[in-house]
Design a protein around this motif. Structure first.
Motif, PDB file in Angstrom:
ATOM      1  N   ASN A 123      -3.677   8.493   2.317  1.00 23.69           N
ATOM      2  CA  ASN A 123      -2.981   9.542   3.083  1.00 23.69           C
ATOM      3  C   ASN A 123      -1.677   9.026   3.673  1.00 23.69           C
ATOM      4  N   LEU A 124      -1.657   7.764   4.121  1.00 25.60           N
ATOM      5  CA  LEU A 124      -0.417   7.251   4.695  1.00 25.60           C
ATOM      6  C   LEU A 124       0.667   7.115   3.621  1.00 25.60           C
ATOM      7  N   GLN A 125       0.234   6.925   2.374  1.00 25.88           N
ATOM      8  CA  GLN A 125       1.194   6.902   1.270  1.00 25.88           C
ATOM      9  C   GLN A 125       1.972   8.220   1.203  1.00 25.88           C
ATOM     10  N   HIS A 126       1.327   9.280   1.668  1.00 32.36           N
ATOM     11  CA  HIS A 126       1.952  10.603   1.597  1.00 32.36           C
ATOM     12  C   HIS A 126       3.122  10.750   2.561  1.00 32.36           C
ATOM     13  N   ILE A 127       3.259   9.807   3.506  1.00 33.12           N
ATOM     14  CA  ILE A 127       4.433   9.859   4.398  1.00 33.12           C
ATOM     15  C   ILE A 127       5.695   9.946   3.546  1.00 33.12           C
ATOM     16  N   PRO A 140       0.789  -1.239   0.000  1.00 32.67           N
ATOM     17  CA  PRO A 140       0.000   0.000   0.000  1.00 32.67           C
ATOM     18  C   PRO A 140       0.824   1.293   0.000  1.00 32.67           C
ATOM     19  N   LEU A 141       2.101   1.258   0.371  1.00 32.08           N
ATOM     20  CA  LEU A 141       2.829   2.528   0.424  1.00 32.08           C
ATOM     21  C   LEU A 141       3.475   2.883  -0.907  1.00 32.08           C
ATOM     22  N   GLY A 142       3.516   1.941  -1.840  1.00 32.75           N
ATOM     23  CA  GLY A 142       4.058   2.226  -3.161  1.00 32.75           C
ATOM     24  C   GLY A 142       2.984   2.056  -4.212  1.00 32.75           C
ATOM     25  N   LEU A 192       0.203  -0.352   7.498  1.00 34.37           N
ATOM     26  CA  LEU A 192       1.631  -0.489   7.800  1.00 34.37           C
ATOM     27  C   LEU A 192       2.072  -1.955   7.731  1.00 34.37           C
ATOM     28  N   LEU A 193       1.110  -2.869   7.887  1.00 27.88           N
ATOM     29  CA  LEU A 193       1.436  -4.288   7.740  1.00 27.88           C
ATOM     30  C   LEU A 193       1.411  -4.728   6.269  1.00 27.88           C
ATOM     31  N   GLY A 194       1.082  -3.789   5.386  1.00 27.73           N
ATOM     32  CA  GLY A 194       1.187  -4.075   3.953  1.00 27.73           C
ATOM     33  C   GLY A 194      -0.086  -4.556   3.303  1.00 27.73           C
ATOM     34  N   ARG A 195      -1.226  -4.398   4.012  1.00 29.04           N
ATOM     35  CA  ARG A 195      -2.485  -4.838   3.402  1.00 29.04           C
ATOM     36  C   ARG A 195      -3.100  -3.692   2.618  1.00 29.04           C
ATOM     37  N   SER A 196      -3.380  -3.956   1.349  1.00 28.22           N
ATOM     38  CA  SER A 196      -3.926  -2.924   0.480  1.00 28.22           C
ATOM     39  C   SER A 196      -5.432  -3.109   0.345  1.00 28.22           C
TER      40      SER A 196
END
Lengths: 606, 81
Positions: free
Chosen positions: A339-343, A285-287, A479-483
């Motif tokens: 929004n957390l992607q924006h970190i 989810p962060l990329g 943060l655990l990577g679940r999209s």
């Protein structure tokens, strides 16, 4: 193109926010230091400072908003509001949809088309429905209702469906721009549930004409039109407290405003030049695809030197709230991931400070939930630890009597200040109503409006811990990577079943009951202090059922609770939409009925 | 001179895209612009913090916090003694 100087008003605002935080944190520090510091106490102090700064920023923003509303002439606005366009710019009004109820989408579109025609600007605006739908049923309805609307409005409304729907909404808009963007000067981006009056469309167009350095003007949308107690609460909050936030933001941000993804006008050329979003390196989810595209597009436009403005004074901009708490949380799950992607973007090279702040605030909107939860847990553990210390100290090998020092008064004072920061904007909103002509009457009268504020405070106090628990789980899951997957939103006001409520909120209930039992057993002195926080999650199932009920909404309407101006004096555009969509009594009108709807200024205009 | 919306579209009689006829109800009533009228939206370059840099910064802050915590704690313990 614009100065990078931070205006004195922003420095003053930041100074007040940090001073308030510093004073409160110092008070807590003086309480905690008496028995010596531990790692837990330091963590507690750090969490307190961060969260106090968060609520302090919100409170002072509302104070600035109240000041700005009282001094309208001092609002920073795009210059030349009344300048008439000398050219005849062309504007595309684009609505990106994904598996929506097409009858509602096109009913809104027709209401807006008619409003634009009534404003005498029908030749300037073209309406586009950009479909990313994948559901065959939705697709066939979209095509059918579109044909019905085209029969009424030839030459005004276009429909396009694309496959594959890469890039989700931002990819949809991008595909539109690459195909047809060059034919237009401006683009008004709407959501499937957006409504905007013709007058606002025209004023936005004129503002853009008058401000060649402005790439975007955002009109904050007012929540209207939903029929559940939950939606009524949101609509009341949007009507009474929302303007304070919007005016505060507009006043402080000036040309550094933000983009909220819809109900905004954009200059097409700079948007196309600067807002092609890349994929972020790494996996979701962060990329991957940038999900919350609007903040990033705003940052890119600012990076390129364009101005972005917010114009809350325009009005005439509306959207709908999710009808139930459950739907609200489902939307939160998507927004949380975006929004957390924006970190990863906060420190991106070349972004302006204001854009970094927008991104950080977006992140903090969700990160604050686990921080609140952590602070409560740390405070409880620390209290428990303190309780198990005997009130004695040793001088060498000999015990000496150490009288316990009570910090009750300091703690109560801090609690009251925090309550003031949280609840102050709500009473400030009511006070502003008393100063505006017809403000109280539009909300049911002074007494009813005050009772509504108190009721909203009670209900939001119960709902806030439920949201806190859910958002903490969302943050952990991201943060655990679940999209998350892309699903359509529920936009009808039907309630939810007891099974759905139990399956969604049983964890909240068990957590609250378990925590209450532990607190009552081990730190009974804190039980009643924490009871308001535990009550909401413990009652989350019945609260969800009641708040999602249209019956509770009708009861509130009957006694005049949480009344909003659009209810007191129905908005013509909303009434027209309701009539076209046949939403009276929450029924949906068949397509034939929709096509037969009258009167139709569009037919005359054509 | 900017491109104009083709007459076929403004008249609303654009046929279904033949390539999509097999996709059931996927009616594409608005055909794509001819290539000469299309304009690309180039991907923007955004130089971001990598997870490695973020993790590094996090541990620096964490270590600083823990170090200072130990110092303060020791000082207050000394005071009590």
């Amino acid at each position: 193109m614009t100065s990078r100087r931070v205006s004195p008003a922003r420095w003053l605002y930041a100074g007040i926010v940090f001073s308030t935080t510093a004073v409160a944190s110092t008070r807590l520090w003086s309480i905690l230091r008496v028995d010596g510091f531990t790692h837990l106490k330091l963590l507690l102090l750090a969490l307190f400072a961060i969260l106090f700064c968060w609520i302090s920023a919100s409170f002072w923003l509302c104070v600035v908003g109240a000041w700005a509303r009282s001094h309208r002439s001092k609002l920073r606005q795009p210059r030349g509001v009344e300048v008439q366009p000398t050219l005849r710019p062309r504007v595309a009004v684009v609505t990106a949809i994904f598996n929506e109820d097409a009858r509602l989408v096109f009913a809104r579109l027709q209401a807006m088309c008619e409003s634009v025609c009534a404003a005498g600007a029908s030749d300037l605006f073209d309406f586009f429905v950009l479909s990313d739908s994948t559901n065959p049923g939705c697709l066939s309805t979209e095509a059918e209702v579109f044909r019905a609307l085209r029969a009424l409005a030839p030459g005004r409304v276009y429909y396009r469906h694309r496959t594959p729907n890469s890039g989700r909404k931002s990819g949809n808009i991008r595909e539109f721009c690459e195909n047809w963007g060059a034919a237009y000067d401006y683009m008004v981006v709407l959501d499937a549930d957006s409504l905007m009056t013709g007058e606002t469309f025209v004023r936005l167009l004129r503002l853009m004409d008058a401000n060649p350095r402005a790439a975007l003007i955002q009109v904050p949308p007012l929540l209207i039109g939903r029929h559940s107690l939950f939606a009524r609460l949101q609509q009341f909050a949007s009507s009474v407290y929302g303007p304070l936030y919007w005016d505060g933001l507009a006043c402080l941000q000036g040309p550094d405003s933000n983009y909220w993804g819809h109900n905004a006008i954009l200059r097409v050329a700079p948007f196309m030049r600067h807002c092609g979003l890349p994929r972020l390196p790494g996996r979701p989810p962060l990329g991957g695809e940038i999900l919350s595209h609007d903040f990033v597009e705003a940052a890119l436009l600012r990076r390129a030197g364009w101005e972005l403005w917010m114009a809350p004074e325009l009005g005439g901009s509306y959207e709908e709230s999710p009808p139930t708490l459950l739907q609200n949380l489902k939307r939160d799950r998507r927004w949380c991931e975006g929004n957390l992607q924006h970190i990863r973007l906060i420190f991106a090279q070349g972004f302006r400070g204001s854009s970094r702040l927008h991104l950080a605030v977006g992140v903090m909107s969700y990160l604050s939930a686990p921080l609140w939860l952590a602070m409560l847990a740390v405070a409880s553990v620390e209290t428990l630890r303190e309780q198990h210390f005997a009130p004695a100290a040793f001088a060498g090998r000999f015990p000496v009597l150490a009288l316990p020092v009570s910090h009750a008064m300091e703690c109560v004072a801090l609690f009251l200040v925090a309550a003031l920061l949280l609840l102050g904007p709500k009473f400030l909103g009511w006070l502003m109503l008393t100063r505006e002509r017809g403000g109280l009457a539009a909300h049911g009268g002074g007494g009813r409006a005050l009772c509504s504020v108190l009721f909203e405070i009670l209900f939001s106090t119960l709902l806030a811990p439920i949201v806190m628990i859910s958002q903490s789980a969302f943050v952990a899951s991201v943060l655990l990577g679940r999209s998350t997957t892309w699903v359509a939103q529920q936009r009808t006001s039907r309630g939810i079943g007891i099974g759905a409520a139990i399956s969604a909120f049983a964890p909240h209930t068990m957590l609250a009951v378990g925590a209450a039992a532990l607190i009552y057993e081990y730190i009974p002195s804190c039980f009643w202090w924490l009871a308001p926080l535990l009550a909401g999650p413990a009652l989350s199932i019945p609260l969800t059922l009641v708040s999602s009920s249209p019956l509770a909404d009708r009861l509130a309407a009957w006694i005049g609770l949480l009344r909003v101006p659009s209810e007191t004096t129905p908005l013509p555009i909303a009434a027209r939409f309701e009539s076209l969509a046949g939403r009276d009594g929450n029924s949906t009108l068949p397509i034939l009925g929709y096509a037969d709807a009258a009167p139709t200024p569009l037919r005359e205009a054509a | 001179m900017r491109p104009q919306i083709p007459t076929a579209m403004t008249a609303g009689v654009a046929p279904l895209n033949p390539s999509r006829q097999g996709e059931g109800a996927a009616a594409e009533l608005l055909p794509s612009m001819p290539p000469c009228c299309r304009s690309a939206m180039p991907d923007q370059q955004i130089v971001i913090w990598t997870p490695g840099r973020l993790a590094g910064a996090f541990f620096v802050v964490l270590r600083a916090t823990l170090t200072s915590a130990r110092l303060v704690s020791r000082t207050s313990a000394d005071d009590v003694a």
